[in-house]
Design a protein around this motif. Sequence first.
Motif, PDB file in Angstrom:
ATOM      1  N   PRO A 127       0.816  -1.226   0.000  1.00 14.50           N
ATOM      2  CA  PRO A 127       0.000   0.000   0.000  1.00 14.50           C
ATOM      3  C   PRO A 127       0.846   1.271   0.000  1.00 14.50           C
ATOM      4  O   PRO A 127       0.745   2.101   0.899  1.00 14.50           O
ATOM      5  CB  PRO A 127      -0.830  -0.139   1.284  1.00 14.50           C
ATOM      6  N   TRP A 128       1.667   1.417  -1.028  1.00 15.16           N
ATOM      7  CA  TRP A 128       2.481   2.638  -1.147  1.00 15.16           C
ATOM      8  C   TRP A 128       1.557   3.853  -1.172  1.00 15.16           C
ATOM      9  O   TRP A 128       0.546   3.834  -1.858  1.00 15.16           O
ATOM     10  CB  TRP A 128       3.231   2.675  -2.464  1.00 15.16           C
ATOM     11  N   THR A 129       1.941   4.928  -0.491  1.00 17.25           N
ATOM     12  CA  THR A 129       1.247   6.192  -0.730  1.00 17.25           C
ATOM     13  C   THR A 129       1.964   6.844  -1.916  1.00 17.25           C
ATOM     14  O   THR A 129       1.754   6.406  -3.049  1.00 17.25           O
ATOM     15  CB  THR A 129       1.131   7.041   0.547  1.00 17.25           C
ATOM     16  N   LEU A 130       2.818   7.865  -1.690  1.00 17.32           N
ATOM     17  CA  LEU A 130       3.471   8.466  -2.859  1.00 17.32           C
ATOM     18  C   LEU A 130       4.993   8.399  -2.792  1.00 17.32           C
ATOM     19  O   LEU A 130       5.670   8.980  -3.641  1.00 17.32           O
ATOM     20  CB  LEU A 130       3.042   9.936  -3.015  1.00 17.32           C
ATOM     21  N   GLY A 131       5.508   7.667  -1.775  1.00 23.97           N
ATOM     22  CA  GLY A 131       6.952   7.732  -1.532  1.00 23.97           C
ATOM     23  C   GLY A 131       7.786   6.641  -2.163  1.00 23.97           C
ATOM     24  O   GLY A 131       8.974   6.525  -1.850  1.00 23.97           O
ATOM     25  N   ALA A 132       7.206   5.851  -3.080  1.00 22.78           N
ATOM     26  CA  ALA A 132       8.004   4.813  -3.755  1.00 22.78           C
ATOM     27  C   ALA A 132       8.623   5.395  -5.019  1.00 22.78           C
ATOM     28  O   ALA A 132       8.486   4.861  -6.126  1.00 22.78           O
ATOM     29  CB  ALA A 132       7.167   3.588  -4.065  1.00 22.78           C
ATOM     30  N   VAL A 133       9.285   6.536  -4.839  1.00 19.71           N
ATOM     31  CA  VAL A 133       9.922   7.234  -5.957  1.00 19.71           C
ATOM     32  C   VAL A 133      11.128   7.997  -5.434  1.00 19.71           C
ATOM     33  O   VAL A 133      11.156   8.423  -4.278  1.00 19.71           O
ATOM     34  CB  VAL A 133       8.930   8.208  -6.637  1.00 19.71           C
ATOM     35  N   GLY A 134      12.125   8.157  -6.285  1.00 20.39           N
ATOM     36  CA  GLY A 134      13.256   8.998  -5.937  1.00 20.39           C
ATOM     37  C   GLY A 134      14.013   9.364  -7.194  1.00 20.39           C
ATOM     38  O   GLY A 134      13.935   8.666  -8.207  1.00 20.39           O
ATOM     39  N   ALA A 135      14.717  10.507  -7.116  1.00 21.35           N
ATOM     40  CA  ALA A 135      15.592  10.907  -8.217  1.00 21.35           C
ATOM     41  C   ALA A 135      17.009  10.909  -7.677  1.00 21.35           C
ATOM     42  O   ALA A 135      17.236  11.312  -6.534  1.00 21.35           O
ATOM     43  CB  ALA A 135      15.221  12.292  -8.721  1.00 21.35           C
ATOM     44  N   ALA A 136      17.942  10.422  -8.471  1.00 22.05           N
ATOM     45  CA  ALA A 136      19.339  10.416  -8.039  1.00 22.05           C
ATOM     46  C   ALA A 136      20.242  10.699  -9.233  1.00 22.05           C
ATOM     47  O   ALA A 136      19.821  10.591 -10.388  1.00 22.05           O
ATOM     48  CB  ALA A 136      19.712   9.078  -7.405  1.00 22.05           C
ATOM     49  N   ARG A 137      21.478  11.101  -8.914  1.00 19.29           N
ATOM     50  CA  ARG A 137      22.499  11.264  -9.948  1.00 19.29           C
ATOM     51  C   ARG A 137      23.273   9.950 -10.034  1.00 19.29           C
ATOM     52  O   ARG A 137      23.980   9.570  -9.108  1.00 19.29           O
ATOM     53  CB  ARG A 137      23.419  12.433  -9.578  1.00 19.29           C
ATOM     54  N   TRP A 138      23.064   9.249 -11.111  1.00 17.88           N
ATOM     55  CA  TRP A 138      23.671   7.929 -11.291  1.00 17.88           C
ATOM     56  C   TRP A 138      24.898   8.048 -12.178  1.00 17.88           C
ATOM     57  O   TRP A 138      24.903   8.822 -13.135  1.00 17.88           O
ATOM     58  CB  TRP A 138      22.672   6.978 -11.961  1.00 17.88           C
ATOM     59  N   ARG A 139      25.927   7.277 -11.853  1.00 23.35           N
ATOM     60  CA  ARG A 139      27.080   7.211 -12.749  1.00 23.35           C
ATOM     61  C   ARG A 139      27.360   5.749 -13.069  1.00 23.35           C
ATOM     62  O   ARG A 139      27.204   4.877 -12.210  1.00 23.35           O
ATOM     63  CB  ARG A 139      28.310   7.845 -12.127  1.00 23.35           C
ATOM     64  N   GLY A 140      27.747   5.501 -14.297  1.00 24.30           N
ATOM     65  CA  GLY A 140      28.045   4.134 -14.693  1.00 24.30           C
ATOM     66  C   GLY A 140      28.406   4.099 -16.159  1.00 24.30           C
ATOM     67  O   GLY A 140      28.864   5.093 -16.723  1.00 24.30           O
ATOM     68  N   VAL A 141      28.187   2.952 -16.765  1.00 21.40           N
ATOM     69  CA  VAL A 141      28.536   2.736 -18.167  1.00 21.40           C
ATOM     70  C   VAL A 141      27.240   2.543 -18.939  1.00 21.40           C
ATOM     71  O   VAL A 141      26.355   1.804 -18.492  1.00 21.40           O
ATOM     72  CB  VAL A 141      29.430   1.479 -18.300  1.00 21.40           C
ATOM     73  N   PRO A 142      27.074   3.215 -20.085  1.00 23.03           N
ATOM     74  CA  PRO A 142      25.862   2.962 -20.864  1.00 23.03           C
ATOM     75  C   PRO A 142      25.735   1.471 -21.173  1.00 23.03           C
ATOM     76  O   PRO A 142      26.729   0.832 -21.543  1.00 23.03           O
ATOM     77  CB  PRO A 142      26.082   3.779 -22.147  1.00 23.03           C
ATOM     78  N   LEU A 143      24.520   0.949 -21.018  1.00 19.68           N
ATOM     79  CA  LEU A 143      24.307  -0.461 -21.354  1.00 19.68           C
ATOM     80  C   LEU A 143      24.688  -0.709 -22.809  1.00 19.68           C
ATOM     81  O   LEU A 143      25.189  -1.783 -23.160  1.00 19.68           O
ATOM     82  CB  LEU A 143      22.840  -0.847 -21.085  1.00 19.68           C
ATOM     83  N   ALA A 144      24.485   0.295 -23.666  1.00 19.13           N
ATOM     84  CA  ALA A 144      24.846   0.160 -25.084  1.00 19.13           C
ATOM     85  C   ALA A 144      26.325  -0.205 -25.236  1.00 19.13           C
ATOM     86  O   ALA A 144      26.683  -1.063 -26.052  1.00 19.13           O
ATOM     87  CB  ALA A 144      24.536   1.459 -25.832  1.00 19.13           C
ATOM     88  N   ALA A 145      27.190   0.435 -24.433  1.00 13.26           N
ATOM     89  CA  ALA A 145      28.633   0.174 -24.546  1.00 13.26           C
ATOM     90  C   ALA A 145      28.958  -1.247 -24.085  1.00 13.26           C
ATOM     91  O   ALA A 145      29.818  -1.926 -24.668  1.00 13.26           O
ATOM     92  CB  ALA A 145      29.411   1.197 -23.719  1.00 13.26           C
ATOM     93  N   VAL A 146      28.281  -1.704 -23.027  1.00 11.00           N
ATOM     94  CA  VAL A 146      28.503  -3.074 -22.533  1.00 11.00           C
ATOM     95  C   VAL A 146      28.047  -4.076 -23.587  1.00 11.00           C
ATOM     96  O   VAL A 146      28.749  -5.051 -23.891  1.00 11.00           O
ATOM     97  CB  VAL A 146      27.749  -3.282 -21.197  1.00 11.00           C
ATOM     98  N   LEU A 147      26.873  -3.827 -24.165  1.00  8.29           N
ATOM     99  CA  LEU A 147      26.349  -4.754 -25.184  1.00  8.29           C
ATOM    100  C   LEU A 147      27.253  -4.773 -26.407  1.00  8.29           C
ATOM    101  O   LEU A 147      27.542  -5.833 -26.971  1.00  8.29           O
ATOM    102  CB  LEU A 147      24.920  -4.350 -25.581  1.00  8.29           C
ATOM    103  N   GLU A 148      27.722  -3.586 -26.811  1.00  7.56           N
ATOM    104  CA  GLU A 148      28.584  -3.543 -27.994  1.00  7.56           C
ATOM    105  C   GLU A 148      29.887  -4.278 -27.737  1.00  7.56           C
ATOM    106  O   GLU A 148      30.337  -5.065 -28.563  1.00  7.56           O
ATOM    107  CB  GLU A 148      28.831  -2.095 -28.428  1.00  7.56           C
TER     108      GLU A 148
END
Length: 374
Positions: A127-148
């Motif tokens: 029974p989530w009210t409205l708090g099952a959300v968040g924004a963050a600054r993510w760093r990593g590798v594009p999945l495209a580069a891993v797949l390629e």
Amino acid sequence: MEERGSHDGGGDGGGIVKALPPDRFIVHGANAEMRWDALRGEGLMVPNDLFFVRDHTRTPLIDARAWRLRLFGDGLRGAPPRDRAVEFGYADLLAMPSRTLDAVIECAGNGRALFASQQDEPAPGIPWTLGAVGAARWRGVPLAAVLERAGLRPDAVDVLPTGLDPACRLGGEDIGRVRRPLPVGKAMDDVLVAYEMNGVPLPPDHGFPARLVVPGWVGVASIKWLGEIEVARRPLASPWTTRMYRMFGPGHPPGGGPPLAEQVAKSAFEFGWDERVPPGRPVTLTGRSWSPRGPVRRVEVSTDGGAGWRPARLRGGDTGWCRWSLEWWPDRTGPVTLVARAVDGTGARQPDRSDFNTEGYLFGAAVRHRVQVG
Ligand SMILES: Nc1nc2c(c(=O)[nH]1)N[C@H]1C(S)=C(S)[C@@H](COP(=O)(O)O)O[C@H]1N2
Ligand SMILES: [Mo]
């Protein structure tokens, strides 16, 4: 759909590693939502220690030195089988060119409790009210580069990322590890294999050592504790696209609508439910709106239950996640219903009602938020 499985609550956030102080989280079984009043005064991004957690089973503790990401399947050149997968270690990922991305992760069921409280159409599940959300600054590798780098073939159609957390159950049945296919088009577009969250290595609850971040899509697409990715030249499926995460019930096709992909716009006040507001002086109402469809254009706020509307002042966020504020001088004591609704990048405004579905997914109606003046 009657199957509930791991949607059921019961428990005390026991599978979650980080602290869940009651003034910052509402705990639902093995899951915890952020309290919106706890975000008041914070910056644009949601701090890691306040970010909601949704675990189908429990947070695993993974040793980054032993960890491998394995890619296999007939969508890669040479069609490596699982036991001869192309492998990436943690150091391999860190050595690849990185990208930083501000993105929202939001559970498909965020707002589910509002189906009952606002539309008298209860939907079972967390029974989530409205708090099952968040924004963050993510760093990593594009999945495209891993797949390629793994040898993606041009005729690949789907990828199937799988998490390393324990297998889970649905209606008493073992349905295996959390996994959900993504079309290659999305995988190659803006998906990140993230290893950092707001400038630090991913915390255990949020997918250490690496997770997917699938911008704009329902949170379940953003597989945590990423362990393997099958790449296929045919469409793939899992219980997370067939038995869950579709629109089920009256008005939807038998067997459900298509697998959920994009989220819907929402708005939230940085207040607790029924929070007390002092009378007789101006109050700055603050909140946030977010949408996968471009930057939020406008936010309209009502302080009289939806009779009159005023535009809020928007601050920051060209990613679809923004803060806003509005001055309000409460002129009487007692309960007051605040409402906020966003107009997204396509010009669409949050509706008054949400399309009911038995699992309570994608609640996008403007939320009526009661506070107590006095
Ligand atoms: N491996 C794995 N990935 C997962 C999950 C999970 O239980 N196991 N939960 C999914 C769901 S339903 C959501 S909403 C998001 C929540 O991400 P968070 O816990 O970092 O907020 O992770 C998704 N990725
Ligand atoms: Mo979710």
